[in-house]
Design a protein around this motif. Structure first.
Motif, PDB file in Angstrom:
ATOM      1  N   LEU D 118       2.071   4.281   0.771  1.00  0.00           N
ATOM      2  CA  LEU D 118       1.689   5.370  -0.094  1.00  0.00           C
ATOM      3  C   LEU D 118       0.928   6.619   0.616  1.00  0.00           C
ATOM      4  O   LEU D 118       0.231   6.111   1.467  1.00  0.00           O
ATOM      5  N   GLN D 123      -3.331   6.549  -5.013  1.00  0.00           N
ATOM      6  CA  GLN D 123      -2.233   5.767  -5.273  1.00  0.00           C
ATOM      7  C   GLN D 123      -2.543   4.598  -4.901  1.00  0.00           C
ATOM      8  O   GLN D 123      -2.131   3.513  -5.692  1.00  0.00           O
ATOM      9  N   GLN D 126      -4.886   2.543  -7.108  1.00  0.00           N
ATOM     10  CA  GLN D 126      -4.233   2.150  -8.582  1.00  0.00           C
ATOM     11  C   GLN D 126      -3.334   0.801  -8.577  1.00  0.00           C
ATOM     12  O   GLN D 126      -3.235   0.541  -9.599  1.00  0.00           O
ATOM     13  N   TRP D 127      -2.635   0.674  -7.367  1.00  0.00           N
ATOM     14  CA  TRP D 127      -1.789  -0.529  -7.452  1.00  0.00           C
ATOM     15  C   TRP D 127      -2.169  -1.606  -6.596  1.00  0.00           C
ATOM     16  O   TRP D 127      -1.820  -2.757  -6.767  1.00  0.00           O
ATOM     17  N   ARG D 224       4.428  -3.776  -7.849  1.00  0.00           N
ATOM     18  CA  ARG D 224       3.788  -2.858  -7.268  1.00  0.00           C
ATOM     19  C   ARG D 224       4.677  -1.904  -6.377  1.00  0.00           C
ATOM     20  O   ARG D 224       4.320  -0.663  -6.124  1.00  0.00           O
ATOM     21  N   ALA D 227       5.204   2.013  -7.539  1.00  0.00           N
ATOM     22  CA  ALA D 227       4.147   2.920  -6.934  1.00  0.00           C
ATOM     23  C   ALA D 227       5.271   3.708  -5.942  1.00  0.00           C
ATOM     24  O   ALA D 227       5.189   4.975  -5.722  1.00  0.00           O
TER      25      ALA D 227
END
Lengths: 362, 362, 362, 362
Positions: D118, D123, D126-127, D224, D227
């Motif tokens: 990522l 980002q 977030q995951w 996941r 993402a």
């Protein structure tokens, strides 16, 4: 309760129309799950308990998805209610340590481990490590009704045979029973088994990526089931087991070198003589179609064994094939079959599932 | 006999304690074999015949190895005895051509093909090619009891649903029944099926070397089961079917985009409202353990359907999972279930097999 | 061209740095597809043609999806261009009928069928039905380089061995080569094979629903590969083959009863003596980890054979395990390996794929 | 060494004809084993090390049986020699903790975990849970050459994409690249994956008895990889992953609802425009034969992706299929492919295996 008292016989005498209670000890494993399934559909048994140290309090369906509709929950093995029969599906060594506790709960104990299969402590010590309760070895009855039908009624300790041993014994027994073999011949048992034999625990060798598609010699020589086979047949068998890609099933191919010529008629006579009255053995030898010999798929989920043979005169050899579901005829079904006979119930009670076609692994 | 006369209703009214006779037409295929297995264990049915053009005269066990113990032999389909029920497990197109012959033999016909599933000739012509007996379309009852329980008693023509359609309909129906969806929403049904859906005939694409281990989009778009799904749900569903490596089983993953927010409570309420009294539907949604959602393995060999769901609020999506054994709940079991209701028998008669754990393909 | 002329030897002498042309006859089958794959990656071969009666005009990738990127198309077998080598992967009986046509196209013929494996017409007639070109039997070289390394250079007719025979021979040969056995002993070869042995044609017995999860004795006795085994080893072997659930692979478990005591040292000495310089044979006997003995999975897609053994003194038995990929070491790879040696190429050229881990069926 | 200095670029410029050294960190896992296999056959790489904490000192063949012929032994990950490239195949979280150590050993790091996929810390947070080395996120290049060909040359930190994300991205990217989609449309990715995605560790859910024959929704929502997919496509995708019965392979079926009508020509134009020059992407859409759409079996063991599509105008839907080998194109092959481009090597070096036919699981 004292072992061998009259209670078990009493129960047997009167049980056919009654309902008996049973506890499955070690019910979260594969064999235990099969006992739950079979006993839940058995007309004469009420499941009073299903023990599991690891899953105590959880529903049996959380481990065995085929039982998701059941209300039964696993209980702690320390708390055994008084029942008519304890079925013990624990790992080897547990039953011999807890046998007295089992008898406090029940008159009849059916054990699915190797603990009580051998008749003498000497045999046991040769293949395993030190028995905790050798005084029970002599009285325990090896469960296979095809060999021990006379001893089962009233038995209060029953030892279900090993799955690979069961497949091998059922294939070879008619040759001894029918006088084709006498005991000194060269006999090879080349056995192929499914992954459920490895139990529910997982582990790297039984992980799907490593276990899929194998032909893996997991017990090239020295498999402990040789002990049972020798005991039951009265003859040595050279045994080798391979893991193959199925979940259920054990198939034995026995290569036999008799001392003199044997005809097809001799073989049919031997196999029919031994098995014609046996409900759970089907002779399957040649014929047309896709399924010509015994196959694990054809008996998956059932208590049936299939047995067949072929002559190889050019090599002075007989080949005998046998196939069972290792978890049913090889374990839990054999145990219930023997319990039915021990307790005077209908022999086939709870064991009427006919299997599926087609079926995959199964 | 004339269709719709009083005989079928009479039979139904009085059947619960009686024995009915049945013939399975097309009994050598996979669905036919399942009918044989189920009816052989059914307390209210006597199997009077099992027809097969190809195998007439051979024992049913020569084709279906799980039935090796049976004495029944295939008979010629031209010679149908008079029975109470004809179960027709023939390829699409056969039943519509022979429906009058079936009714000469029986008051009740249960058809497992696609011939009578659609309600109107117009629907049929849109997806198939020309119907031979369109006058029967209107009276035939789509077999799924979860949707047509009221129409089944006394029905004399029952059309068992398609297996993929059954899986999809059972997953989505509660959303419509419970008011979560109204019919214009985007719905995808991504279905995974076993090789038994291809039938017993063989063929290169279903040969083991080519079919093993696949994830094969065999019906990317335009699958004919869309017609049934739309009829039963009153809504269009974007359907895609994949072959995967199992023999039995159909699993539908439905991706649904509702018009507004939906809560987990809404879903539980809808699914419970629809299925709480349905014996053969199990809700299975999350939880612990290895088996958390519907899985074909968990219902293999049984007449159960498993249904579950998950919310994906980030994508304004619901995901609904359903799983059946395509040959039982998706075909032969559904047929017997519907016949039980049509004839006033115990709903679950003959359908009590609980499935196995563990099981491979299955 | 006349067989046995100097051209083949010339080609061999000068080939190492050159490019030879080759045609694969019967290229749409499984063995033919493997030849295409191997030759396409071979540094010394240009694929001039791939014949298929059924698929003439279609791209090879339309049948063999792994070759989808190739421009090559199947051609009609009637039109064979002049090339250096013809590889024939046709069904048994075709090559013997077309051998003269092959020699009109090429100096060197490598045949993958059973047509030229046996040395004499008498042997052939004993196991098969009448040979069309017996005059070639004597000069054909059995392809296994581990046994025929000296005869291959310059050979213009090479017969690749049968897959089951190859597995069996490679397992047992060191026992004869190393003097452990002399030929009169009891030897059982219990072989397990994948579904690709049945070929690309389909058929009911090899359909996925019927073939999945089997342990099926498809050749209980009298398998024709016994002829090759006896020829190559100079001893009879009691052979039985089982279908198991994998696509590729042949695994032989040989149960051997030597005349006197044999030690592990004797065995290591025999196996090392025979195979220490053989690139494509790996000794694998015991050790730790998941993979302790020969396994088809470990060699899938490769030209390697794995060989191992275990002693069973209690039964006066040796157990020898061997595993190959039936389509590579058992067929197409063996053919290319032999052609490399016949033509003076690098022995391992085109055969460097190391296999995969993990792999499923494979 | 400092990240981003000139050394990496220098290496790249001159590497094409040279040999570079590489270490595989985490070499006992499945992805690590694939790196060993690919690099061992790579013309420009010398394997300097293969680390494994658990197996340090053992031969790589003791864990990866396909590498049994190799002399390489696992080494302790604490002792990293200086090499040109470190390939890290460690579990998520390890590379971010050891990235500085990796750079002390090598100028170029290729990471196969999710740690650097990522682009921003936001980002990531977030995951996943908290990044240890967020300063590297921006400079890392997502490895897929089909999307990042321009950024790879000279890159010193490369993050191989997730296998499920790779399958999904490769299927959908042409629709965005070719202007068919703009980003607000409903898109479902229904993904089917093999058991090797679960890694080499075992565990109950991946044990063979429980994992065989499944269609198991293991990540119904919230996977996941969403993402990465969103990052690379610039659009949200509703993602659901199912375990099916294969060992290798990831197949994505993407159901797409474009805003307006789309023709087959539009799709061919988009897919060809994006992929016509891409060596490792094959368009496969319809046609005849058994294999008509992308299939994991057709690319097993290879670095190829297959991509295809179908129109469903009745439902205003496109269906896009893509298939990869999760351990090659989805992990190790993608990593080597990107490294080849980063270091100025031949793009296809080490990646020429064409796959097998037939193949089982694979």
């Amino acid at each position: 309760m004292a072992v061998g008292d009259a209670d078990a016989a009493d129960a047997a005498a009167s049980a056919a129309g009654e309902t008996l209670t049973a506890t499955v000890v070690g019910a979260s494993g594969f064999a235990g799950g099969e006992l739950l399934r079979i006993l839940a559909g058995h007309p004469n048994f009420d499941l009073a308990g299903a023990t599991s140290r690891e899953y105590a309090g959880k529903s049996v369906g959380s481990v065995h998805p085929n039982l998701r509709g059941s209300d039964l929950r696993f209980s702690d093995p320390a708390d055994l209610d008084s029942v008519d029969v304890v079925f013990a599906a624990t790992p080897h060594g547990v039953s011999m340590a807890q046998i007295d506790q089992f008898y406090e709960s029940a008159d009849t104990v059916v054990d699915l481990s190797a603990d009580f299969r051998l008749n003498t402590e000497a045999q046991y010590d040769q293949w395993y490590d030190g028995h905790d309760a050798p005084e029970y070895l002599d009285e325990a009855v090896y469960a296979l009704p095809e060999l021990h039908r006379e001893e089962l009624p009233g038995a209060d300790l029953i030892a279900a045979g090993g799955c690979n041993a069961t497949a091998t014994i059922l294939g070879l027994y008619p040759l001894f029973d029918g006088g084709v073999l006498s005991g000194g011949e060269r006999i090879v048992a080349d056995v192929k088994v499914g992954s459920s034999e490895g139990g529910a625990g997982g582990g790297k060798a039984s992980s799907h990526p490593e276990r899929s598609g194998v032909v893996r010699p997991y017990a090239p020589t020295g498999h402990r089931h040789e002990a049972e086979i020798e005991q039951e047949l009265g003859a040595s068998v050279s045994f080798t087991a391979h893991a193959v890609d199925m979940v259920r099933g054990a198939a034995a191919t026995c290569h036999v070198f008799p001392d003199g010529p044997v005809s097809k008629g001799d073989l049919w006579s031997a196999f029919r003589g031994t098995y014609d009255d046996e409900h759970f053995v089907r002779l399957q030898s040649g014929g047309s179609g896709v399924y010509r010999y015994p196959e694990p798929k054809a008996v998956a989920g059932t208590n049936y064994a299939e047995v067949g043979f072929e002559l190889d005169p050019g090599n002075e050899r007989l080949v005998v094939f046998s196939a069972i579901d290792n978890l049913v005829k090889g374990t839990a079904g054999q145990a219930v079959h023997a319990a039915n006979l021990a307790l005077g119930l209908e022999e086939t009670a709870g064991l009427d599932f006919q299997g599926l076609h087609p079926v995959g692994s199964p």
